[in-house]
Design a protein around this motif. Structure first.
Motif, PDB file in Angstrom:
ATOM      1  N   GLU A 149       0.845  -1.194   0.000  1.00 16.12           N
ATOM      2  CA  GLU A 149       0.000   0.000   0.000  1.00 16.12           C
ATOM      3  C   GLU A 149       0.883   1.247   0.000  1.00 16.12           C
ATOM      4  O   GLU A 149       1.786   1.390   0.837  1.00 16.12           O
ATOM      5  N   LEU A 150       0.619   2.148  -0.936  1.00 16.91           N
ATOM      6  CA  LEU A 150       1.419   3.363  -1.066  1.00 16.91           C
ATOM      7  C   LEU A 150       1.151   4.335   0.077  1.00 16.91           C
ATOM      8  O   LEU A 150       0.013   4.486   0.521  1.00 16.91           O
ATOM      9  N   GLY A 151       2.218   4.987   0.541  1.00 16.46           N
ATOM     10  CA  GLY A 151       2.094   6.033   1.551  1.00 16.46           C
ATOM     11  C   GLY A 151       1.896   5.548   2.969  1.00 16.46           C
ATOM     12  O   GLY A 151       1.698   6.356   3.873  1.00 16.46           O
ATOM     13  N   VAL A 152       1.973   4.230   3.190  1.00 16.84           N
ATOM     14  CA  VAL A 152       1.764   3.639   4.518  1.00 16.84           C
ATOM     15  C   VAL A 152       3.039   2.904   4.930  1.00 16.84           C
ATOM     16  O   VAL A 152       3.656   2.220   4.111  1.00 16.84           O
ATOM     17  N   ARG A 153       3.428   3.044   6.185  1.00 17.77           N
ATOM     18  CA  ARG A 153       4.623   2.339   6.669  1.00 17.77           C
ATOM     19  C   ARG A 153       4.458   0.840   6.444  1.00 17.77           C
ATOM     20  O   ARG A 153       3.512   0.235   6.928  1.00 17.77           O
ATOM     21  N   VAL A 154       5.387   0.264   5.699  1.00 12.71           N
ATOM     22  CA  VAL A 154       5.352  -1.161   5.382  1.00 12.71           C
ATOM     23  C   VAL A 154       5.893  -1.968   6.551  1.00 12.71           C
ATOM     24  O   VAL A 154       5.299  -2.965   6.966  1.00 12.71           O
ATOM     25  N   CYS A 155       7.033  -1.535   7.086  1.00 13.35           N
ATOM     26  CA  CYS A 155       7.676  -2.260   8.184  1.00 13.35           C
ATOM     27  C   CYS A 155       8.873  -1.455   8.668  1.00 13.35           C
ATOM     28  O   CYS A 155       9.243  -0.453   8.085  1.00 13.35           O
ATOM     29  N   ARG A 156       9.486  -1.942   9.730  1.00 10.63           N
ATOM     30  CA  ARG A 156      10.794  -1.453  10.157  1.00 10.63           C
ATOM     31  C   ARG A 156      11.791  -2.521   9.725  1.00 10.63           C
ATOM     32  O   ARG A 156      11.685  -3.678  10.110  1.00 10.63           O
ATOM     33  N   SER A 157      12.739  -2.107   8.913  1.00 15.15           N
ATOM     34  CA  SER A 157      13.771  -3.008   8.418  1.00 15.15           C
ATOM     35  C   SER A 157      15.097  -2.595   9.038  1.00 15.15           C
ATOM     36  O   SER A 157      15.434  -1.413   9.054  1.00 15.15           O
TER      37      SER A 157
ATOM     38  N   VAL B 147       6.104   5.391  -1.700  1.00 18.16           N
ATOM     39  CA  VAL B 147       5.148   6.443  -2.043  1.00 18.16           C
ATOM     40  C   VAL B 147       4.750   6.426  -3.518  1.00 18.16           C
ATOM     41  O   VAL B 147       3.721   6.983  -3.878  1.00 18.16           O
ATOM     42  N   GLU B 148       5.585   5.822  -4.361  1.00 19.96           N
ATOM     43  CA  GLU B 148       5.266   5.727  -5.797  1.00 19.96           C
ATOM     44  C   GLU B 148       5.791   4.413  -6.343  1.00 19.96           C
ATOM     45  O   GLU B 148       6.804   3.904  -5.880  1.00 19.96           O
ATOM     46  N   ARG B 149       5.091   3.904  -7.367  1.00 15.99           N
ATOM     47  CA  ARG B 149       5.533   2.745  -8.142  1.00 15.99           C
ATOM     48  C   ARG B 149       5.406   3.099  -9.609  1.00 15.99           C
ATOM     49  O   ARG B 149       4.449   3.768  -9.995  1.00 15.99           O
ATOM     50  N   GLY B 150       6.344   2.622 -10.426  1.00 14.92           N
ATOM     51  CA  GLY B 150       6.243   2.781 -11.865  1.00 14.92           C
ATOM     52  C   GLY B 150       6.585   4.189 -12.303  1.00 14.92           C
ATOM     53  O   GLY B 150       6.894   5.046 -11.480  1.00 14.92           O
ATOM     54  N   PRO B 151       6.619   4.419 -13.561  1.00 11.57           N
ATOM     55  CA  PRO B 151       6.275   3.446 -14.602  1.00 11.57           C
ATOM     56  C   PRO B 151       7.351   2.372 -14.716  1.00 11.57           C
ATOM     57  O   PRO B 151       8.509   2.596 -14.373  1.00 11.57           O
ATOM     58  N   GLY B 152       6.958   1.213 -15.190  1.00 11.36           N
ATOM     59  CA  GLY B 152       7.888   0.104 -15.352  1.00 11.36           C
ATOM     60  C   GLY B 152       8.429  -0.375 -14.024  1.00 11.36           C
ATOM     61  O   GLY B 152       7.718  -0.391 -13.016  1.00 11.36           O
ATOM     62  N   LEU B 153       9.685  -0.724 -14.007  1.00  8.31           N
ATOM     63  CA  LEU B 153      10.333  -1.250 -12.803  1.00  8.31           C
ATOM     64  C   LEU B 153      10.958  -0.092 -12.026  1.00  8.31           C
ATOM     65  O   LEU B 153      12.154   0.157 -12.076  1.00  8.31           O
ATOM     66  N   ARG B 154      10.130   0.628 -11.314  1.00 12.48           N
ATOM     67  CA  ARG B 154      10.563   1.811 -10.568  1.00 12.48           C
ATOM     68  C   ARG B 154       9.785   1.905  -9.261  1.00 12.48           C
ATOM     69  O   ARG B 154       8.624   1.518  -9.198  1.00 12.48           O
ATOM     70  N   PHE B 155      10.464   2.380  -8.230  1.00  4.84           N
ATOM     71  CA  PHE B 155       9.757   2.737  -7.001  1.00  4.84           C
ATOM     72  C   PHE B 155      10.425   3.958  -6.388  1.00  4.84           C
ATOM     73  O   PHE B 155      11.581   4.261  -6.667  1.00  4.84           O
ATOM     74  N   LEU B 156       9.657   4.657  -5.565  1.00 12.68           N
ATOM     75  CA  LEU B 156      10.165   5.775  -4.789  1.00 12.68           C
ATOM     76  C   LEU B 156       9.801   5.514  -3.345  1.00 12.68           C
ATOM     77  O   LEU B 156       8.626   5.348  -3.005  1.00 12.68           O
ATOM     78  N   GLU B 157      10.818   5.427  -2.524  1.00  9.41           N
ATOM     79  CA  GLU B 157      10.657   5.216  -1.081  1.00  9.41           C
ATOM     80  C   GLU B 157      10.953   6.523  -0.380  1.00  9.41           C
ATOM     81  O   GLU B 157      11.930   7.206  -0.691  1.00  9.41           O
ATOM     82  N   ARG B 158      10.115   6.904   0.564  1.00  7.05           N
ATOM     83  CA  ARG B 158      10.350   8.088   1.390  1.00  7.05           C
ATOM     84  C   ARG B 158      10.121   7.645   2.829  1.00  7.05           C
ATOM     85  O   ARG B 158       8.991   7.471   3.252  1.00  7.05           O
ATOM     86  N   SER B 159      11.205   7.443   3.543  1.00  6.86           N
ATOM     87  CA  SER B 159      11.153   6.830   4.860  1.00  6.86           C
ATOM     88  C   SER B 159      11.889   7.677   5.878  1.00  6.86           C
ATOM     89  O   SER B 159      12.457   8.709   5.547  1.00  6.86           O
ATOM     90  N   SER B 160      11.906   7.203   7.116  1.00 10.28           N
ATOM     91  CA  SER B 160      12.758   7.802   8.140  1.00 10.28           C
ATOM     92  C   SER B 160      13.656   6.699   8.685  1.00 10.28           C
ATOM     93  O   SER B 160      13.297   5.524   8.647  1.00 10.28           O
ATOM     94  N   THR B 161      14.834   7.112   9.150  1.00 12.70           N
ATOM     95  CA  THR B 161      15.789   6.159   9.690  1.00 12.70           C
ATOM     96  C   THR B 161      16.316   6.697  11.018  1.00 12.70           C
ATOM     97  O   THR B 161      15.958   7.797  11.438  1.00 12.70           O
ATOM     98  N   LEU B 162      17.193   5.936  11.614  1.00 10.50           N
ATOM     99  CA  LEU B 162      17.790   6.368  12.872  1.00 10.50           C
ATOM    100  C   LEU B 162      18.562   7.676  12.698  1.00 10.50           C
ATOM    101  O   LEU B 162      18.457   8.578  13.517  1.00 10.50           O
ATOM    102  N   VAL B 163      19.317   7.818  11.604  1.00 10.51           N
ATOM    103  CA  VAL B 163      20.140   9.021  11.409  1.00 10.51           C
ATOM    104  C   VAL B 163      19.504  10.054  10.494  1.00 10.51           C
ATOM    105  O   VAL B 163      19.965  11.191  10.447  1.00 10.51           O
ATOM    106  N   ALA B 164      18.451   9.663   9.762  1.00  7.32           N
ATOM    107  CA  ALA B 164      17.851  10.588   8.798  1.00  7.32           C
ATOM    108  C   ALA B 164      16.381  10.844   9.108  1.00  7.32           C
ATOM    109  O   ALA B 164      15.592   9.913   9.199  1.00  7.32           O
TER     110      ALA B 164
END
Length: 122
Positions: A16-24, A42-59
């Motif tokens: 599901e786009l825009g929803v936290r998938v998990c903590r990795s 947050v986005e998929r496609g076109p083709g074999l593409r994705f855009l991830e917008r997450s938070s991390t421990l340092v970012a």
């Protein structure tokens, strides 16, 4: 990086786009956790593409775009990464350079693993 068992057979199209998938967790030598990624696609496609917008421990914000473009004999994989450091990290001398080197090393490792698995051609 760790992947929760419930997601191991999940396709990117099922996330599901825009929803936290998990903590990795990012593991040093595959064992010691040293960073996490609260993964959000947050986005998929076109083709074999994705855009991830997450938070991390340092970012505060970690943005990762991956594209895969078919070529005559294989494909071209491109990762683009940008991040906004958390304030505590910014105040540490040399931390930005250290994070940059770590990200470069992680992605070089990932690309070697992908090339080994899918067969890189020169």
């Amino acid at each position: 990086m760790t992947v929760p068992r419930r997601l191991r057979d999940t396709s990117l199209d099922e996330v599901e786009l825009g929803v936290r998938v998990c903590r990795s967790w990012v593991l040093v030598l595959g064992v010691v956790p040293f960073e996490y990624d609260d993964l959000v696609i947050v986005e998929r496609g076109p083709g074999l593409r994705f855009l991830e917008r997450s938070s991390t421990l340092v970012a505060r914000t970690w943005q990762h775009e991956r594209t895969v473009v078919p070529m005559d004999h294989g494909c071209r994989l491109t990762d683009r990464v940008s991040l906004e450091h958390r304030q505590a990290v910014v105040r540490l001398p040399g931390s930005a350079a250290m994070v940059r080197r770590a990200v470069e090393a992680i992605f070089a490792h990932r690309h070697r693993r992908l090339a080994g698995r899918f067969g890189a051609r020169g």
